[in-house]
Design a protein around this motif. Sequence first.
Motif, short mmCIF file in Angstrom:
data_model
loop_
_atom_site.label_atom_id
_atom_site.label_comp_id
_atom_site.label_asym_id
_atom_site.label_seq_id
_atom_site.Cartn_x
_atom_site.Cartn_y
_atom_site.Cartn_z
N GLU A 180 0.84 -1.18 0.00
CA GLU A 180 0.00 0.00 0.00
C GLU A 180 0.88 1.24 0.00
O GLU A 180 2.02 1.23 0.49
N ASP A 181 0.32 2.32 -0.51
CA ASP A 181 1.09 3.56 -0.57
C ASP A 181 1.38 4.14 0.82
O ASP A 181 2.36 4.86 1.01
N ASP A 182 0.50 3.86 1.79
CA ASP A 182 0.68 4.42 3.12
C ASP A 182 1.43 3.49 4.08
O ASP A 182 1.41 3.70 5.29
N ASP A 183 2.03 2.46 3.53
CA ASP A 183 2.82 1.56 4.38
C ASP A 183 4.00 2.31 5.01
O ASP A 183 4.65 3.15 4.35
N LYS A 184 4.25 2.03 6.28
CA LYS A 184 5.41 2.60 6.97
C LYS A 184 6.61 1.68 6.75
O LYS A 184 6.68 0.58 7.30
N VAL A 185 7.53 2.12 5.93
CA VAL A 185 8.63 1.28 5.47
C VAL A 185 9.95 1.78 6.07
O VAL A 185 10.30 2.97 5.90
N ASP A 186 10.65 0.90 6.76
CA ASP A 186 11.99 1.23 7.28
C ASP A 186 13.06 0.87 6.25
O ASP A 186 12.83 0.04 5.38
N PRO A 187 14.24 1.45 6.36
CA PRO A 187 15.33 1.13 5.43
C PRO A 187 15.73 -0.35 5.56
O PRO A 187 15.44 -1.01 6.56
N PRO A 188 16.39 -0.87 4.54
CA PRO A 188 16.85 -2.27 4.60
C PRO A 188 17.92 -2.44 5.66
O PRO A 188 18.48 -1.45 6.17
N PRO A 189 18.24 -3.66 6.05
CA PRO A 189 19.29 -3.91 7.05
C PRO A 189 20.61 -3.26 6.66
O PRO A 189 20.99 -3.27 5.50
N ASP A 190 21.26 -2.69 7.67
CA ASP A 190 22.53 -2.00 7.43
C ASP A 190 23.69 -2.94 7.78
O ASP A 190 24.06 -3.09 8.93
N ASN A 191 24.21 -3.60 6.74
CA ASN A 191 25.38 -4.45 6.94
C ASN A 191 26.20 -4.49 5.67
O ASN A 191 25.81 -3.94 4.64
#
Length: 436
Positions: free
Chosen positions: A78-89
């Motif tokens: 959905e357009d209003d999904d709260k999306v975090d950045p991908p894993p930082d490694n």
Amino acid sequence: MFWRTFFLLGALTTTSMTAWVAMISAVQHEPQVQQISSQVISVVTITHAALTHSAPELRRELLFDLVSNEGIRVFTLEDDDKVDPPPDNALMPDIQKLVKAKLGEDTRFSARVNGVAGFWVSFKIDDDAYWLMLERERIRGLTGIQWLGWASVVSVVSLLGAAFISSLINLPLRRLTQATRAFAQGKRPERLPEKGPMEIMEANRSFNQMVVQLQQVESDRAVILAGISHDLRTPLARMQLEVEMANLSSEAREGIQSDIGQMDDIIGQFLDYAKPTEVSSFINVDLSELLQDTAHEAGRLPDVRISTDIVANAHVMGNATDIKRVINNLIENARRYGKTPGSELTEIDIKCSMKGMHTSRRVIVEVQDHGNGVPADQIEQLLKPFTRLDTARGQANGAGLGLAIVDRVMLRHGAELHVRNREGGGLLIQIVMKAA
């Protein structure tokens, strides 16, 4: 030595482990990226194909099977999904590059969508977009937690091993040190084990042989001293008796008696210098009382004036007889060679004080005269055996062992002996002993 060995082994282990981890990480980086990327691509492709070719009425059941059996969840994007950045490694940039090359540049990645943690990858079916969530356990190598855990375990084990090895290496040296310290204190150390590495075995064997030989020398010296005392003093006693019975003039008799007395004193000095002081015989000595008694006895001499400044309750560990002999030697040395200029009397000051607190307390004894003192460049010669200064040779009637005996006895008591000229004239001899 233990801590030095421990830290060296610990530093070596840490450096080796760091290099090993860095090497493994560098070598495994590319294979891990390929493996994880292939896994993600395969799961997304298969899921995409299954949903595309399944009948609409069976998709709900298919999604349920994916969740329950494979741990794969599919959600509508959905357009209003709260999306975090991908894993930082370190692996993620390369994984994204490979996955986007296969699934398309519009593929998105996330570590958390709408507050749900996982490994999220987007894909499309026709014009509809979806999220595919994999459990993090399925994607290994994305964080360094496991590496940190294993590194911690290896570090602890390595440090324990370093401590054990250090203790094992230093055990023979610690035994030798303890035995040497005990022998230096006059005790008989236990025999060191003659086993182990060749160097340790040879060192322990040599030490054991040295202890036996020195004890034999000490025993032989005791026998010799007893023989000297008996074989020399017996003829002197007989000579003394013959002089008393002989028909001699008073002047001749006094001269011979003086010579016999001087010979007896010299023998006594030799015996005092060579006599061993057993540490095992040390007791708590009230040095204050001993100094008072010695000063009182010396004060009876007609040509001596004694002044005292002695603190009360000064106790030390030692041999009372030997300590009293030391004080008497110092008083006699001052009486002979420290006569006050322009006077027939020898003024001798005896002081005793205490310094320090608790375990660092020290008892300081000072014996000083008011004579002419000693040239500064000749003070060190005073403590050498059989040595007398030129100014004393004309009046000397001993063997030059007085201060040498003092130095030898004080060394066995673990005391410090200082000799210097006194301000205002005269010689000051200071003894510093550990308080009991």
